[in-house]
Write a protein that holds these residues in place. Structure first.
Motif, mmCIF file in Angstrom:
data_model
loop_
_atom_site.group_PDB
_atom_site.id
_atom_site.type_symbol
_atom_site.label_atom_id
_atom_site.label_comp_id
_atom_site.label_asym_id
_atom_site.label_seq_id
_atom_site.Cartn_x
_atom_site.Cartn_y
_atom_site.Cartn_z
ATOM 1 N N GLN A 33 63.321 -51.545 13.619
ATOM 2 C CA GLN A 33 61.994 -51.380 13.046
ATOM 3 C C GLN A 33 61.407 -52.698 12.544
ATOM 4 O O GLN A 33 60.217 -52.965 12.737
ATOM 5 N N GLN A 34 62.221 -53.552 11.928
ATOM 6 C CA GLN A 34 61.702 -54.736 11.271
ATOM 7 C C GLN A 34 60.983 -55.701 12.213
ATOM 8 O O GLN A 34 59.913 -56.226 11.856
ATOM 9 N N PRO A 35 61.501 -55.972 13.434
ATOM 10 C CA PRO A 35 60.743 -56.847 14.329
ATOM 11 C C PRO A 35 59.342 -56.340 14.643
ATOM 12 O O PRO A 35 58.395 -57.135 14.733
ATOM 13 N N LEU A 36 59.204 -55.026 14.773
ATOM 14 C CA LEU A 36 57.881 -54.466 15.057
ATOM 15 C C LEU A 36 56.987 -54.498 13.824
ATOM 16 O O LEU A 36 55.757 -54.607 13.946
ATOM 17 N N VAL A 37 57.582 -54.416 12.636
ATOM 18 C CA VAL A 37 56.789 -54.558 11.409
ATOM 19 C C VAL A 37 56.214 -55.964 11.319
ATOM 20 O O VAL A 37 55.048 -56.166 10.972
ATOM 21 N N ASP A 38 57.047 -56.972 11.638
ATOM 22 C CA ASP A 38 56.553 -58.356 11.640
ATOM 23 C C ASP A 38 55.454 -58.545 12.677
ATOM 24 O O ASP A 38 54.445 -59.208 12.409
ATOM 25 N N CYS A 39 55.647 -57.953 13.853
ATOM 26 C CA CYS A 39 54.633 -58.051 14.895
ATOM 27 C C CYS A 39 53.348 -57.345 14.471
ATOM 28 O O CYS A 39 52.241 -57.832 14.728
ATOM 29 N N TYR A 40 53.481 -56.225 13.804
ATOM 30 C CA TYR A 40 52.329 -55.467 13.300
ATOM 31 C C TYR A 40 51.503 -56.331 12.339
ATOM 32 O O TYR A 40 50.272 -56.386 12.427
ATOM 33 N N ARG A 41 52.195 -57.025 11.437
ATOM 34 C CA ARG A 41 51.487 -57.852 10.452
ATOM 35 C C ARG A 41 50.781 -59.026 11.121
ATOM 36 O O ARG A 41 49.645 -59.380 10.759
ATOM 37 N N LYS A 42 51.439 -59.657 12.079
ATOM 38 C CA LYS A 42 50.823 -60.777 12.793
ATOM 39 C C LYS A 42 49.564 -60.336 13.539
ATOM 40 O O LYS A 42 48.538 -61.019 13.529
ATOM 41 N N LEU A 43 49.652 -59.188 14.191
ATOM 42 C CA LEU A 43 48.490 -58.688 14.927
ATOM 43 C C LEU A 43 47.355 -58.316 13.979
ATOM 44 O O LEU A 43 46.176 -58.531 14.283
ATOM 45 N N LYS A 44 47.693 -57.760 12.825
ATOM 46 C CA LYS A 44 46.668 -57.421 11.834
ATOM 47 C C LYS A 44 45.973 -58.675 11.319
ATOM 48 O O LYS A 44 44.738 -58.712 11.177
#
Length: 463
Positions: free
Chosen positions: A399-410
Motif C-alpha cells: 500500500q505505501q508505494p501507492l500512497v506515495d504515488c498518490y501524494r505526488k500526483l495530487k
C-alpha cells in the motif's frame, strides 16, 4: 524469448487443433503447467515425464489418459473422471451418524491395490473395486458418496486435459505456482486494471510489466487485430521471460509485429528531456541527466534494481529464450548463434525506433503499470505520454508505494478522480444444497491506484 525461435502461426488465431510448436496448458486436478509442444522432447508435470506426440492433431480441451509417459486420447463420449457403473444414492434417506472411521471399512489391502496398478488395471476399474469392497459406501449419504468418489478418482485416475492458453488461465496458473512471481497480481486485480483503463480494440496503450508479460498479454487479448501496445521494460534490455505470457497466447508473428513494440524505461525518459539536458559520455552515447527526489525514486535506479531482481526469478517453462555459449561447440553453431543474436538485437532496435515515434506524439489512450519496486517515478514519467482525459491504473502488492504515488500526483495537479483501493476476492462452491464460500482464500490481492490525466492548470500573473 526470441521471436525467431517460435514456430510460425497462421494469420488468424481461430484454430482449435493442437499443432507442434503451440504453447499449451497441461492440467491435472489442481496442478497445471505451461509447455511448448515438441514431439521429440518430454515435458514434466510435477515429477511425471510426459511425451506430447500423441496430442498433436487433437482438439483443445481434450482429455488424455497417462500410460507410462505417453498420452492416449480419451473419447469425449466416455466419462472422463466419473465411474459410470458406480451408483450413487438418489435420495437423501440416510445419514452418517453410525459410520465409524476405524480404517477397517476397506477389504482390499494396500498390496492388493498395488497389484492392480502394476497389473495394468485402469484407474476407473480400481475405483470400482474400491467401492465394491467398501463396507460403508452404501450407508453413506449422497453427498458423502460423491465426495468419496472424487477423492479416489483424484488418486487413481491419471487423466490430464490440454487447454488453449488464455489470459485467465495463465493468471490462475502463475498465481497457483507462486503469487510473488507475478507481484501477487490476481485475476480479479488484472480484470479491474483492464476495466479501469477501458482497454478495447483500436486503442493505444503503454504497459510497464514486471510479471512475465501477463499484463501485456491481457491487453493484447483485448485489442484483437487492431491497436498498439508499447511495452516498457526495466534495464537496458529485456529479460528472457519479459514476454513469456505473450508468446503463450500463440498469436501470429505478423499480429505481434503489428500490435506490440518494446522500449526500455530509460529510453522513454530520454524523450522527455530537452537537448540542453543531455551530456556525452565516454562511449559517445547521449545520456540524459535524470533527476529525482532521491536515489531510490529515480527511474534509472528503479529500472536497474528491477532488472536485477527479475533475474532471480527463473522461468516456469523453457521458452528457449537464451542460448548458452559452449566452448566445445562447433564453429558453425557458434556463428549461427551469433547471427541469431544479431538478428534479435536488430529487431529490438527496430521496435525501439517505432516505440519512440509512437510515444513522441504523446497521444496514448491508457497507462497500466505493475512494478516490483517503487512506481512513483515510473508513473510520473510514462504519464507524460498520455493524451488528456485518458485513464491510468497502477498495481502494487504493498500500500505505501501507492500512497506515495498518490501524494505526488495530487501535488502535481494533472490528475483527477484518484482512487486507491484494495482488491478482495472470495471463491464460492456452487453445488446443489452445498453452496458456500470456499474455506481457503488469499488474504489480499494487492492495491490499485487509478485516475484520469488532465491538462495542467495554467496560472496567470495578476497585472
Amino acid at each position: 524469448m526470441s521471436q525467431n525461435l517460435t514456430y510460425e502461426k497462421s494469420s488468424t488465431n481461430t484454430r482449435k487443433i493442437i499443432q507442434e510448436g503451440d504453447f499449451i496448458i497441461i492440467r491435472r486436478q489442481d496442478a497445471s503447467r505451461l509447455v511448448q509442444v515438441d514431439k521429440y522432447k518430454a515435458a514434466f508435470l510435477g515429477k511425471q515425464k510426459l511425451f506430447l506426440g500423441g496430442i498433436i492433431g487433437k482438439p483443445y480441451g481434450s482429455s488424455f489418459e497417462v500410460k507410462g509417459s505417453d498420452l492416449h486420447f480419451v473419447d469425449p463420449a466416455k466419462s472422463r473422471f466419473l465411474c459410470s457403473s458406480v451408483a450413487i444414492a438418489e435420495a437423501q434417506t440416510r445419514d452418517n451418524r453410525f459410520l465409524v472411521d476405524d480404517g477397517k471399512s476397506q477389504k482390499l489391502t494396500k498390496e492388493q491395490i498395488e497389484e492392480l496398478k502394476t497389473g495394468g488395471v485402469s484407474g476407473e476399474q480400481i475405483v470400482e473395486n474400491l467401492v465394491e469392497n467398501s463396507t460403508t459406501f452404501k450407508d453413506k449419504t449422497q453427498y458423502a458418496q460423491a465426495k468419496y468418489l472424487k477423492k479416489k478418482q483424484k488418486k487413481y485416475i491419471n487423466h490430464v486435459i490440454i487447454l488453449e492458453p488464455t489470459t485467465r488461465l495463465l493468471s490462475e496458473m502463475y498465481f497457483s505456482q507462486g503469487p510473488l512471481k507475478i507481484c501477487n497480481l490476481r485475476v480479479d486485480s488484472l480484470a479491474q486494471m483492464l476495466a479501469m483503463c477501458n482497454v478495447m480494440s483500436r486503442g493505444r496503450y503503454v504497459v510497464f510489466d514486471s510479471c512475465f508479460g501477463l499484463l501485456t498479454a491481457a491487453v493484447l487479448e483485448r485489442l484483437g487485430d487492431s491497436g498498439c501496445v508499447v511495452q516498457v521494460y526495466p534495464g537496458p534490455g529485456p529479460t528472457s521471460s519479459f514476454r513469456q505470457a505473450v508468446y503463450a497466447l500463440n498469436l501470429a508473428q505478423e499480429q505481434l509485429k503489428k500490435l506490440l513494440v518494446g522500449l526500455p524505461v530509460t529510453e522513454a525518459a530520454r524523450l522527455l528531456l530537452p537537448p540542453s539536458n543531455e551530456v556525452i559520455n565516454h562511449d559517445k552515447h547521449v545520456v540524459p541527466k535524470i533527476t529525482g527526489d532521491s536515489k531510490e525514486n529515480s527511474v534509472e535506479v528503479n529500472a536497474r534494481e528491477e532488472a536485477e531482481e527479475k533475474d532471480e526469478f527463473t522461468s516456469v517453462v523453457d521458452m528457449k529464450d537464451c542460448e548458452v555459449e559452449d566452448k566445445y561447440e562447433s564453429q558453425a553453431n557458434k556463428s549461427a548463434k551469433e547471427e541469431a543474436k544479431a538478428d534479435r538485437k536488430a529487431q529490438r532496435m527496430d521496435e525501439q525506433k517505432i516505440a519512440k515515434e509512437i510515444l513522441a506524439v504523446k497521444n496514448m489512450d491508457g497507462l497500466l503499470v505493475v512494478s516490483r519496486h517503487h512506481p512513483t517515478n515510473i508513473v510520473l514519467t510514462l504519464l507524460e505520454f498520455l493524451a488528456p482525459s485518458r485513464p491510468f491504473a497502477v498495481f502494487s502488492l504493498y500500500q505505501q508505494p501507492l500512497v506515495d504515488c498518490y501524494r505526488k500526483l495530487k501535488d502535481k495537479g494533472e490528475t483527477l478522480f484518484l482512487k486507491l483501493t484494495e482488491t478482495w476476492l472470495r471463491s464460492y462452491q456452487v453445488l446443489p444444497d452445498r453452496t458456500h464460500p470456499a474455506i481457503n482464500m488469499s488474504g489480499s490481492g494487492g492495491y490499485l491506484l487509478t485516475g484520469i490525466k488532465v491538462e495542467p492548470l495554467q496560472t496567470h500573473k495578476k497585472s
